[in-house]
Motif scaffolding. Structure first.
Motif, PDB file in Angstrom:
ATOM      1  N   GLU A  98      14.252  12.480  -5.725  1.00  0.00           N
ATOM      2  CA  GLU A  98      13.707  13.698  -6.336  1.00  0.00           C
ATOM      3  C   GLU A  98      12.186  13.640  -6.476  1.00  0.00           C
ATOM      4  N   HIS A  99      11.663  12.429  -6.686  1.00  0.00           N
ATOM      5  CA  HIS A  99      10.205  12.273  -6.844  1.00  0.00           C
ATOM      6  C   HIS A  99       9.767  11.016  -6.108  1.00  0.00           C
ATOM      7  N   ILE A 100       9.259  11.220  -4.918  1.00  0.00           N
ATOM      8  CA  ILE A 100       8.834  10.069  -4.116  1.00  0.00           C
ATOM      9  C   ILE A 100       7.324  10.108  -3.948  1.00  0.00           C
ATOM     10  N   LYS A 101       6.687   8.984  -4.279  1.00  0.00           N
ATOM     11  CA  LYS A 101       5.251   8.850  -4.066  1.00  0.00           C
ATOM     12  C   LYS A 101       5.042   7.892  -2.901  1.00  0.00           C
ATOM     13  N   VAL A 102       4.198   8.312  -1.963  1.00  0.00           N
ATOM     14  CA  VAL A 102       3.935   7.483  -0.785  1.00  0.00           C
ATOM     15  C   VAL A 102       2.592   6.787  -0.978  1.00  0.00           C
ATOM     16  N   VAL A 103       2.570   5.476  -0.804  1.00  0.00           N
ATOM     17  CA  VAL A 103       1.344   4.696  -0.983  1.00  0.00           C
ATOM     18  C   VAL A 103       0.971   4.064   0.359  1.00  0.00           C
ATOM     19  N   GLU A 104      -0.302   4.202   0.710  1.00  0.00           N
ATOM     20  CA  GLU A 104      -0.748   3.836   2.057  1.00  0.00           C
ATOM     21  C   GLU A 104      -1.379   2.447   2.113  1.00  0.00           C
ATOM     22  N   ASN A 105      -0.899   1.635   3.038  1.00  0.00           N
ATOM     23  CA  ASN A 105      -1.562   0.354   3.307  1.00  0.00           C
ATOM     24  C   ASN A 105      -2.824   0.600   4.132  1.00  0.00           C
ATOM     25  N   THR A 106      -3.897  -0.102   3.771  1.00  0.00           N
ATOM     26  CA  THR A 106      -5.151   0.009   4.515  1.00  0.00           C
ATOM     27  C   THR A 106      -5.705  -1.403   4.706  1.00  0.00           C
ATOM     28  N   HIS A 107      -6.911  -1.489   5.250  1.00  0.00           N
ATOM     29  CA  HIS A 107      -7.550  -2.805   5.371  1.00  0.00           C
ATOM     30  C   HIS A 107      -7.954  -3.335   3.997  1.00  0.00           C
ATOM     31  N   GLU A 108      -8.007  -2.452   2.991  1.00  0.00           N
ATOM     32  CA  GLU A 108      -8.434  -2.877   1.655  1.00  0.00           C
ATOM     33  C   GLU A 108      -7.272  -3.182   0.725  1.00  0.00           C
ATOM     34  N   VAL A 109      -6.135  -2.518   0.937  1.00  0.00           N
ATOM     35  CA  VAL A 109      -5.040  -2.662  -0.024  1.00  0.00           C
ATOM     36  C   VAL A 109      -3.696  -2.800   0.691  1.00  0.00           C
ATOM     37  N   ASP A 159      -7.167 -12.869   1.537  1.00  0.00           N
ATOM     38  CA  ASP A 159      -7.763 -12.820   0.203  1.00  0.00           C
ATOM     39  C   ASP A 159      -8.547 -11.536  -0.052  1.00  0.00           C
ATOM     40  N   GLU A 160      -9.169 -11.008   1.014  1.00  0.00           N
ATOM     41  CA  GLU A 160     -10.012  -9.830   0.809  1.00  0.00           C
ATOM     42  C   GLU A 160      -9.187  -8.545   0.670  1.00  0.00           C
ATOM     43  N   VAL A 161      -7.890  -8.637   0.892  1.00  0.00           N
ATOM     44  CA  VAL A 161      -7.033  -7.451   0.734  1.00  0.00           C
ATOM     45  C   VAL A 161      -6.394  -7.485  -0.655  1.00  0.00           C
ATOM     46  N   ARG A 162      -6.559  -6.398  -1.381  1.00  0.00           N
ATOM     47  CA  ARG A 162      -5.981  -6.286  -2.728  1.00  0.00           C
ATOM     48  C   ARG A 162      -4.478  -6.023  -2.605  1.00  0.00           C
ATOM     49  N   VAL A 163      -3.691  -6.617  -3.486  1.00  0.00           N
ATOM     50  CA  VAL A 163      -2.257  -6.333  -3.498  1.00  0.00           C
ATOM     51  C   VAL A 163      -1.943  -5.439  -4.694  1.00  0.00           C
ATOM     52  N   GLU A 164      -1.312  -4.302  -4.430  1.00  0.00           N
ATOM     53  CA  GLU A 164      -0.891  -3.387  -5.502  1.00  0.00           C
ATOM     54  C   GLU A 164       0.624  -3.425  -5.589  1.00  0.00           C
ATOM     55  N   VAL A 165       1.159  -3.663  -6.790  1.00  0.00           N
ATOM     56  CA  VAL A 165       2.603  -3.675  -7.000  1.00  0.00           C
ATOM     57  C   VAL A 165       2.986  -2.395  -7.729  1.00  0.00           C
ATOM     58  N   TRP A 166       3.915  -1.639  -7.156  1.00  0.00           N
ATOM     59  CA  TRP A 166       4.326  -0.356  -7.736  1.00  0.00           C
ATOM     60  C   TRP A 166       5.718  -0.508  -8.330  1.00  0.00           C
ATOM     61  N   ARG A 198      12.581  -1.470   7.526  1.00  0.00           N
ATOM     62  CA  ARG A 198      12.812  -1.252   6.092  1.00  0.00           C
ATOM     63  C   ARG A 198      11.815  -2.044   5.261  1.00  0.00           C
ATOM     64  N   ASN A 199      11.679  -3.344   5.536  1.00  0.00           N
ATOM     65  CA  ASN A 199      10.776  -4.165   4.721  1.00  0.00           C
ATOM     66  C   ASN A 199       9.330  -3.688   4.839  1.00  0.00           C
ATOM     67  N   GLY A 200       8.983  -3.130   5.986  1.00  0.00           N
ATOM     68  CA  GLY A 200       7.647  -2.573   6.156  1.00  0.00           C
ATOM     69  C   GLY A 200       7.394  -1.430   5.191  1.00  0.00           C
ATOM     70  N   MET A 201       8.452  -0.709   4.837  1.00  0.00           N
ATOM     71  CA  MET A 201       8.324   0.451   3.942  1.00  0.00           C
ATOM     72  C   MET A 201       8.519   0.072   2.466  1.00  0.00           C
ATOM     73  N   ILE A 202       8.969  -1.169   2.223  1.00  0.00           N
ATOM     74  CA  ILE A 202       8.993  -1.698   0.847  1.00  0.00           C
ATOM     75  C   ILE A 202       7.701  -2.449   0.587  1.00  0.00           C
ATOM     76  N   GLY A 203       7.113  -2.957   1.680  1.00  0.00           N
ATOM     77  CA  GLY A 203       5.848  -3.673   1.562  1.00  0.00           C
ATOM     78  C   GLY A 203       6.003  -5.185   1.639  1.00  0.00           C
ATOM     79  N   THR A 204       7.207  -5.657   1.979  1.00  0.00           N
ATOM     80  CA  THR A 204       7.393  -7.106   2.105  1.00  0.00           C
ATOM     81  C   THR A 204       7.223  -7.562   3.554  1.00  0.00           C
ATOM     82  N   ALA A 205       6.770  -6.649   4.411  1.00  0.00           N
ATOM     83  CA  ALA A 205       6.465  -7.008   5.802  1.00  0.00           C
ATOM     84  C   ALA A 205       5.404  -6.034   6.308  1.00  0.00           C
ATOM     85  N   LEU A 206       4.746  -6.425   7.392  1.00  0.00           N
ATOM     86  CA  LEU A 206       3.881  -5.486   8.096  1.00  0.00           C
ATOM     87  C   LEU A 206       4.700  -4.887   9.236  1.00  0.00           C
TER      88      LEU A 206
END
Ligand code: FE
Length: 207
Positions: A98-109, A159-166, A198-206
Motif C-alpha cells: 500500500e505504501h512503497i518507498k523506493v530508495v536509490e543506490n548511487t556512488h555515494e550511498v 568506505d567512501e560509500v555511505r550505508v543507509e539502513v531502512w 531479489r537481494n539486489g532489491m533488498i540491498g544485500t547484493a549489487l
C-alpha cells in the motif's frame, strides 16, 4: 540508520499488520502439516515451491520496475517521488504494498532494507520474504553492523560509500533501486530485468 519515515515503534510492539500475517502463516503451516501427514505433499517439493516463489515469481515484478526505471528517466523520477503510484502503474499493488518507498543506490550511498520488529516486506514487488530476512540475527545485526552483514552476503561496500539502513513498518515498505550495471547499454528492458535479483532489491547484493 534512517529515522525519517515513521520508523518503527521502539517499544517492541509488533507492527499492526502482524496478527493477520501470523494468522495466515499459521493457517498455511497447518495446511502443510496436514498435507504432509496425509502423504499428499513431499516436504522437499514443498520447500522447492516456496523457494521458487521467494526467488522467482515475486521478485520478477520488482525487476520489471527496476528495469523500467533504468531505461526511462521520467519513470525513475516518478518512482522515486511516489513509489506506490509508479509501481501500481505497472499493475503491482495489493496487500503489503500500500505504501512503497523506493530508495536509490548511487556512488555515494548504498541502501539496505530490514524490518527490525517483524518481517514487513513489499509483497507485490518482491513476493515472499526469504527466511534470512525474517531471522532475528539479520534483523538485529544489519542495523548495528550493516557493513559486516553485507560482507557476509559477499558485498563489500567501499568506505567512501555511505550505508543507509531502512527499517520497514506497517506504514511503509522499501524497495532498493540498484545501480544499473556498466556495459548494459545494448540490453533491452526485458534483458535488463533479467539481471535484477531479489537481494539486489533488498540491498544485500549489487546487480
Ligand atoms: Fe514488520
Amino acid at each position: 540508520m534512517n529515522n525519517n519515515d515513521g520508523l518503527g515503534k521502539s517499544d517492541g510492539e509488533p507492527h499492526t499488520h502482524d496478527p493477520s500475517e501470523k494468522g495466515a502463516a499459521r493457517r498455511v503451516q497447518a495446511l502443510e502439516e496436514v498435507a504432509i501427514a496425509k502423504g499428499l505433499v513431499d516436504p522437499q517439493a514443498l520447500d522447492e515451491i516456496i523457494e521458487y516463489y521467494e526467488r522467482e515469481t515475486g521478485p520478477r515484478n520488482g525487476a520489471s520496475v527496476v528495469a523500467k526505471a533504468w531505461v526511462e528517466p521520467d519513470y525513475k523520477t516518478w518512482l522515486l517521488g511516489n513509489g506506490t503510484e509508479a509501481i501500481n502503474h505497472l499493475g503491482f499493488s495489493g496487500f503489503q504494498g500500500e505504501h512503497i518507498k523506493v530508495v536509490e543506490n548511487t556512488h555515494e550511498v548504498h541502501n539496505v532494507v530490514v524490518c527490525t520488529l517483524c518481517s514487513c516486506y513489499p509483497w507485490p514487488v518482491l513476493g515472499l520474504a526469504p527466511s534470512w530476512y525474517k531471522s532475528s540475527a539479520y534483523r538485529s545485526r544489519v542495523v548495528r553492523e550493516p557493513r559486516s552483514v553485507l560482507s557476509e552476503f559477499g558485498l563489500e561496500v567501499p568506505d567512501e560509500v555511505r550505508v543507509e539502513v531502512w527499517d520497514s513498518t506497517a506504514e511503509v515498505r522499501y524497495l532498493v533501486l540498484p545501480q544499473r550495471p556498466p556495459g548494459t547499454n545494448d540490453l533491452t528492458e526485458a534483458e535488463l530485468a533479467g539481471l535484477v535479483t531479489r537481494n539486489g532489491m533488498i540491498g544485500t547484493a549489487l546487480v
